[in-house]
Design a protein around this motif. Structure first.
Motif, short mmCIF file in Angstrom:
data_model
loop_
_atom_site.label_atom_id
_atom_site.label_comp_id
_atom_site.label_asym_id
_atom_site.label_seq_id
_atom_site.Cartn_x
_atom_site.Cartn_y
_atom_site.Cartn_z
N TYR A 171 0.85 -1.00 0.07
CA TYR A 171 0.09 0.11 0.01
C TYR A 171 0.83 1.03 0.08
N ARG A 172 0.19 2.19 -0.31
CA ARG A 172 0.71 3.70 -0.29
C ARG A 172 -0.17 4.73 0.54
N LEU A 173 0.27 5.37 1.44
CA LEU A 173 -0.24 6.31 2.10
C LEU A 173 -1.24 7.43 1.35
N ALA A 174 -2.21 7.56 1.21
CA ALA A 174 -3.25 8.63 0.55
C ALA A 174 -4.04 9.32 1.35
N TYR A 175 -4.46 10.52 0.90
CA TYR A 175 -5.38 11.56 1.72
C TYR A 175 -6.53 11.62 0.83
N GLU A 176 -7.79 11.86 1.31
CA GLU A 176 -9.06 12.27 0.84
C GLU A 176 -9.87 13.06 1.54
N ASP A 177 -10.41 13.97 0.80
CA ASP A 177 -11.54 14.88 1.54
C ASP A 177 -12.40 14.19 2.44
N ASP A 178 -12.89 14.64 3.50
CA ASP A 178 -13.98 14.24 4.30
C ASP A 178 -15.17 13.93 3.59
N PRO A 179 -15.78 12.93 3.48
CA PRO A 179 -16.81 12.69 2.63
C PRO A 179 -17.99 13.54 3.06
N SER A 180 -18.43 14.01 4.21
CA SER A 180 -19.44 14.79 4.58
C SER A 180 -19.31 16.39 4.17
N GLY A 181 -17.81 16.82 3.71
CA GLY A 181 -17.57 17.92 3.36
C GLY A 181 -17.16 18.90 4.47
N LYS A 182 -16.70 18.25 5.70
CA LYS A 182 -16.31 18.82 6.68
C LYS A 182 -15.13 19.70 6.46
N LEU A 183 -15.17 20.91 7.15
CA LEU A 183 -13.99 22.01 6.99
C LEU A 183 -13.11 22.12 8.23
N ASP A 184 -12.06 22.53 8.16
CA ASP A 184 -11.31 22.84 9.34
C ASP A 184 -11.38 24.18 9.65
N HIS A 185 -10.74 24.94 11.09
CA HIS A 185 -10.90 26.08 11.32
C HIS A 185 -10.69 27.28 10.20
N LYS A 186 -9.59 27.00 9.27
CA LYS A 186 -9.24 27.78 8.42
C LYS A 186 -10.17 27.78 6.96
N GLY A 187 -11.09 26.95 6.90
CA GLY A 187 -12.14 26.76 5.95
C GLY A 187 -11.60 26.00 4.91
N ASN A 188 -10.39 25.01 5.09
CA ASN A 188 -10.05 23.78 4.14
C ASN A 188 -10.74 22.78 4.48
N PRO A 189 -10.94 21.77 3.44
CA PRO A 189 -11.25 20.50 3.59
C PRO A 189 -10.54 19.73 4.51
N VAL A 190 -11.55 19.08 5.60
CA VAL A 190 -10.59 18.13 6.38
C VAL A 190 -10.56 16.98 5.45
N ARG A 191 -9.12 16.41 5.72
CA ARG A 191 -8.54 15.16 5.00
C ARG A 191 -8.27 14.10 5.88
N HIS A 192 -8.48 12.80 5.40
CA HIS A 192 -8.34 11.77 6.07
C HIS A 192 -7.21 10.78 5.17
N GLY A 193 -6.51 10.41 6.10
CA GLY A 193 -5.48 9.31 5.34
C GLY A 193 -6.11 8.00 5.33
N THR A 194 -5.61 7.37 4.22
CA THR A 194 -6.16 5.96 3.67
C THR A 194 -5.08 5.24 3.14
N TYR A 195 -5.36 4.05 2.76
CA TYR A 195 -4.19 3.26 1.99
C TYR A 195 -4.72 3.18 0.41
#
Length: 199
Positions: A6-30
């Motif tokens: 596997y390689r580590l990859a990141y994807e946007d939160d499926p619910s469209g959640k944003l962080d405190h700066k207004g950027n999409p929250v990203r989650h790590g996956t394989y």
């Protein structure tokens, strides 16, 4: 760090959640790395068909396949892959705790682990992953003895350590090159046995 295959990859939160700066929250996956994943699948298939961990390691070394660490294959490398639930698509966490006083990391009991099933693409089917248990031979309990020269004698061909083995030697135990024993003659051709009582 992602497991081999596997390689580590990141994807946007499926619910469209944003962080405190207004950027999409990203989650790590394989994500699957196809060439390495093919090796992982071979390991599970060979083991399910009755192969041994040592036999798999020896076969891969004869083919000049690099191990996950970039070296030759060992029994330990094969065992690590067979025991990793990530290959069935699961993510397991909360497996260890840090002992601050002893400055060590301790493994928690299995009932404390947290498993998320189908967390990422699987390399092997659930059925194939579970079949590895059917092929697992019960481990023989024994008392580990200390031998004076074990690990001190070096192989003249590969530089590996000589360790204690047992088998058909008339006196029962002998020293031999650990690389020849565990990784096969393609890694070290020195199959010499040194009698325990004459070393």
């Amino acid at each position: 760090k992602a497991p081999y295959g596997y390689r580590l990859a990141y994807e946007d939160d499926p619910s469209g959640k944003l962080d405190h700066k207004g950027n999409p929250v990203r989650h790590g996956t394989y994500e699957i790395v196809e060439d390495a994943a093919a090796v992982v699948l071979r390991i599970f298939e060979m083991y399910a068909q009755g192969g041994t961990m040592k036999g798999i390691a020896v076969a891969f070394n004869a083919e000049r396949l690099s191990s996950p660490g970039g070296s030759t294959w060992s029994v330990g490398a094969v065992r690590t892959i067979l025991n990793n639930q990530a290959y069935a698509g699961d993510y397991v966490w909360n497996q260890t705790r840090r002992n601050k006083a002893a400055r060590t990391v301790e493994k928690k009991s299995r009932d404390e682990w947290v498993t998320v099933t189908d967390a990422h693409p699987a390399i092997v089917s659930r059925d194939l992953f579970d079949r590895r248990i059917e092929n697992r031979k019960p481990r023989t309990s024994y008392i580990r003895r200390q031998y004076m020269l074990s690990g001190l004698i070096k192989c003249s061909e590969c530089g590996g350590r000589f360790t204690i083995s047992s088998g058909n030697d008339k006196n029962g135990r002998y020293y031999r090159c650990s690389n020849n024993k565990e990784r096969g003659k393609s890694v070290c051709a020195n199959g010499r046995h040194v009698n325990l009582h004459t070393a």
